[in-house]
Design an enzyme around this catalytic site. Structure first.
Site, mmCIF file in Angstrom:
data_model
loop_
_atom_site.group_PDB
_atom_site.id
_atom_site.type_symbol
_atom_site.label_atom_id
_atom_site.label_comp_id
_atom_site.label_asym_id
_atom_site.label_seq_id
_atom_site.Cartn_x
_atom_site.Cartn_y
_atom_site.Cartn_z
ATOM 1 N N ARG A 142 0.859 -1.180 0.000
ATOM 2 C CA ARG A 142 0.000 0.000 0.000
ATOM 3 C C ARG A 142 0.900 1.235 0.000
ATOM 4 O O ARG A 142 1.677 1.441 0.930
ATOM 5 C CB ARG A 142 -0.889 -0.009 1.247
ATOM 6 C CG ARG A 142 -1.722 1.220 1.306
ATOM 7 C CD ARG A 142 -2.662 1.332 2.490
ATOM 8 N NE ARG A 142 -3.235 2.654 2.399
ATOM 9 C CZ ARG A 142 -3.440 3.467 3.406
ATOM 10 N NH1 ARG A 142 -3.191 3.096 4.644
ATOM 11 N NH2 ARG A 142 -3.925 4.683 3.200
ATOM 12 N N HIS A 186 -3.202 10.757 0.430
ATOM 13 C CA HIS A 186 -2.733 10.554 1.805
ATOM 14 C C HIS A 186 -2.188 11.901 2.286
ATOM 15 O O HIS A 186 -0.999 12.071 2.522
ATOM 16 C CB HIS A 186 -1.679 9.444 1.848
ATOM 17 C CG HIS A 186 -1.495 8.819 3.205
ATOM 18 N ND1 HIS A 186 -1.567 7.456 3.433
ATOM 19 C CD2 HIS A 186 -1.221 9.357 4.418
ATOM 20 C CE1 HIS A 186 -1.344 7.195 4.709
ATOM 21 N NE2 HIS A 186 -1.119 8.335 5.333
ATOM 22 N N GLU A 215 -7.807 8.069 5.856
ATOM 23 C CA GLU A 215 -8.247 8.670 7.113
ATOM 24 C C GLU A 215 -8.914 10.031 6.927
ATOM 25 O O GLU A 215 -8.405 11.058 7.385
ATOM 26 C CB GLU A 215 -7.064 8.782 8.079
ATOM 27 C CG GLU A 215 -6.415 7.438 8.367
ATOM 28 C CD GLU A 215 -5.482 7.446 9.563
ATOM 29 O OE1 GLU A 215 -5.122 8.547 10.034
ATOM 30 O OE2 GLU A 215 -5.128 6.358 10.039
ATOM 31 N N ASN A 239 -8.048 1.260 9.314
ATOM 32 C CA ASN A 239 -6.813 1.542 10.054
ATOM 33 C C ASN A 239 -7.153 1.509 11.537
ATOM 34 O O ASN A 239 -8.124 2.146 11.956
ATOM 35 C CB ASN A 239 -6.280 2.952 9.757
ATOM 36 C CG ASN A 239 -5.843 3.137 8.310
ATOM 37 O OD1 ASN A 239 -5.902 2.215 7.505
ATOM 38 N ND2 ASN A 239 -5.389 4.334 7.986
ATOM 39 N N TYR A 257 -5.382 1.822 15.501
ATOM 40 C CA TYR A 257 -4.257 1.978 16.433
ATOM 41 C C TYR A 257 -4.710 1.911 17.893
ATOM 42 O O TYR A 257 -4.204 1.099 18.654
ATOM 43 C CB TYR A 257 -3.520 3.306 16.180
ATOM 44 C CG TYR A 257 -2.769 3.300 14.866
ATOM 45 C CD1 TYR A 257 -1.503 2.747 14.773
ATOM 46 C CD2 TYR A 257 -3.351 3.803 13.706
ATOM 47 C CE1 TYR A 257 -0.808 2.706 13.563
ATOM 48 C CE2 TYR A 257 -2.665 3.764 12.487
ATOM 49 C CZ TYR A 257 -1.401 3.213 12.425
ATOM 50 O OH TYR A 257 -0.732 3.163 11.234
ATOM 51 N N GLU A 297 -3.928 -0.273 7.785
ATOM 52 C CA GLU A 297 -2.845 0.131 8.695
ATOM 53 C C GLU A 297 -3.072 -0.442 10.081
ATOM 54 O O GLU A 297 -4.200 -0.450 10.570
ATOM 55 C CB GLU A 297 -2.778 1.659 8.877
ATOM 56 C CG GLU A 297 -2.179 2.410 7.739
ATOM 57 C CD GLU A 297 -2.127 3.914 7.998
ATOM 58 O OE1 GLU A 297 -1.965 4.339 9.165
ATOM 59 O OE2 GLU A 297 -2.256 4.651 7.019
#
Ligand code: FCB
Length: 487
Positions: A111, A155, A200, A327, A329, A393
């Site tokens: 990616r 991005h 995002e 994604n 985290y 991610e």
């Protein structure tokens, strides 16, 4: 760097490793360990992710125009260590080294993102052929290596000229983005079959236009709300542009999502956590899938005015995605904020990277909470219906330096990845249709406002000494997982 020297640097100097195949072998395991292995579905794809501004460098080469990140990093005081992405990992010139790394790590998907200002220096008008040529060469080299390209159209590096014209809060930016998507699809759609429109969307609009910690550094809640609507319109335009070139292209967006936990059990905090969930996790998901915004977020009497809504926008926002990127985290801890937060109706306060209880955190300060990965995957899959999911991610910042023998012993990252892959495996077992996992990141790189203070790579980059890339212990470990398709 010559291929042999490069491979030596990647594989490390340990005699046992030199002369072996270019790929890391899976650690030998006993039959009992194999029986206990957590298998991933057949054809599951293992990959790694990067982004143009964070790795490419070459910020003003071959006709590239300035982006908002060039402007932001060149403004004193914006980046923790005063650094810029002017050179970054120099991947614009060293992309072949990156691809060799992917091969050494047994990864089958890469990616990366395309820098809009490389393709159109000021975000409008005809294409810069040298910019397109770079991504064609990168893609061809990936395909030659048997690695699937997964390209992100945006991005975070908006051409500065478009920001000067109002940026994402200006509705016209959506149309320009559609034009850009069409150019890229015509040039690359024959060889890149999998696309992500945005990375995002909630973060680049929120942190860029509301909190001002990221480019373009504005602190204007109302401009931020407008920006979210332009981005949703742009998502629709881009999907149509890609499909006009080839209806078979597989198109998604990388949504950053997180479970939202109420700070206290009070009814007010629980309601705030639900508002925040709809805002942070669904604000860019319901428009493409259903042509509407989630209810109960903005003040309903003012929503149309706040968004700059026009008749027909529901149809423009609708963009039947082929898959969703996720994604993950860390979670958020959310409380009610009756005093308001600048976005009419939202009235919440959220702390990033905080889960209930005392959790350990990575070097960047984000909580480690793998259970949240499972929870949010299950919750998002309810919102996404049958849409296939790719993890676009997940990863951790640990700043381990090479030991005296040159090896990077990043045990903590291995622990982080193992725990999150276990959570992912459990979610797949619970029926969440995940078909790929991309680790952030392939290599240490420019971590936005944190500059080079945070290292997320599976490979270490020695920025001071010729950009030397060395696979970390975590990279070797993930290579084993990828080749066995099992934990
Ligand atoms: C995500 C970004 C990515 C990287 C990681 C650590 O929010 O998409 O570019 O910075 O965080």
């Amino acid at each position: 760097m010559r291929r042999r020297r490069f491979l030596q640097s990647v594989l490390g100097t340990s005699a046992g490793l030199l002369g072996l195949s270019t790929r890391f072998a899976r650690a030998a395991s006993t039959p009992a360990a194999q029986a206990a292995a957590m298998k991933f579905p057949p054809a599951f794809l293992w990959g790694a992710a990067t982004a143009a501004y964070q790795i490419e460098g070459a910020w003003n080469e071959d006709g590239k125009g300035p982006s908002i990140w060039d402007r932001f990093t060149h403004t004193p005081g914006k980046i923790e260590d005063g650094s810029t992405g002017d050179v970054a990992c120099d991947s614009y010139h060293r992309y072949r080294d990156d691809i060799a790394l992917l091969g050494a790590l047994n990864l089958g998907s890469y990616r990366f993102s395309i820098a809009w200002p490389r393709i159109q220096a000021d975000g409008r008008g005809s294409a810069n052929l040298k910019g397109l040529d770079y991504y064609q060469r990168l893609t061809d080299a990936l395909l030659e290596a048997g690695i699937r390209p997964l390209a992100t159209l945006y991005h975070w590096d908006l051409p500065q000229a478009l920001e000067d014209g109002g940026g994402w809060p200006n509705r016209d930016t959506a149309g320009y983005f559609g034009d850009y998507a069409a150019i890229v699809a015509r040039a690359l759609g024959d060889r890149i079959r999998h696309w992500l429109i945005f990375n995002e969307p909630k973060t680049f609009t929120g942190v860029g236009y509301w909190q001002g910690r990221h480019a373009p550094g504005r602190k204007d809640p109302l401009a931020f709300v407008r920006a979210t609507h332009t981005v949703n319109l742009a998502q629709g335009h881009a999907l149509r542009a890609l499909k006009a070139v080839d209806v078979e292209l597989q198109v998604g967006t990388a949504f950053d999502v997180a479970p939202m936990y109420p700070a206290t059990p009070s009814a007010a905090d629980r309601a705030a956590a639900e508002r925040w969930h709809r805002f942070q996790n669904l604000w860019f998901v319901e428009p493409p899938l259903h042509g509407r915004y989630p209810a109960g977020v903005l003040d309903p009497a003012r929503q149309a005015e706040l968004l700059g809504w026009r008749d027909g926008d529901d149809a423009l926002m609708r963009a039947p995605l082929d898959f969703a990127g996720i994604n993950y985290y860390s979670p958020f801890l959310v409380s009610d904020a009756p005093q308001g937060n600048g976005v009419p109706g939202l009235n919440t306060q959220a702390q990033w990277a905080k889960a209930p209880g005392q959790n350990p955190h990575t070097d960047i300060g984000w909580d480690i909470y793998p259970q949240g990965f499972h929870e949010i995957l299950v919750r998002m899959s309810q919102a996404l219906g049958t849409l296939p999911i790719e993890i676009t991610e997940n990863g951790a910042s640990y700043n381990n330096a090479p030991d005296a023998d040159g090896r990077i012993r990043d045990e903590a990252r291995i622990g982080y990845l193992r725990a999150h892959l276990q959570a992912l495996h459990r979610a797949i077992g619970d029926g969440v249709p995940v078909r790929a996992y991309h680790c952030w990141s392939l290599i240490d790189n420019f971590e936005w406002a944190r500059g080079y203070t945070q290292r997320f790579g599976l490979a270490y980059v020695d920025f001071a000494r010729g950009q030397l890339r060395t696979v970390k212990d975590s990279g070797r470990w993930l290579a084993g997982v990828a080749s066995g398709n099992a934990l």
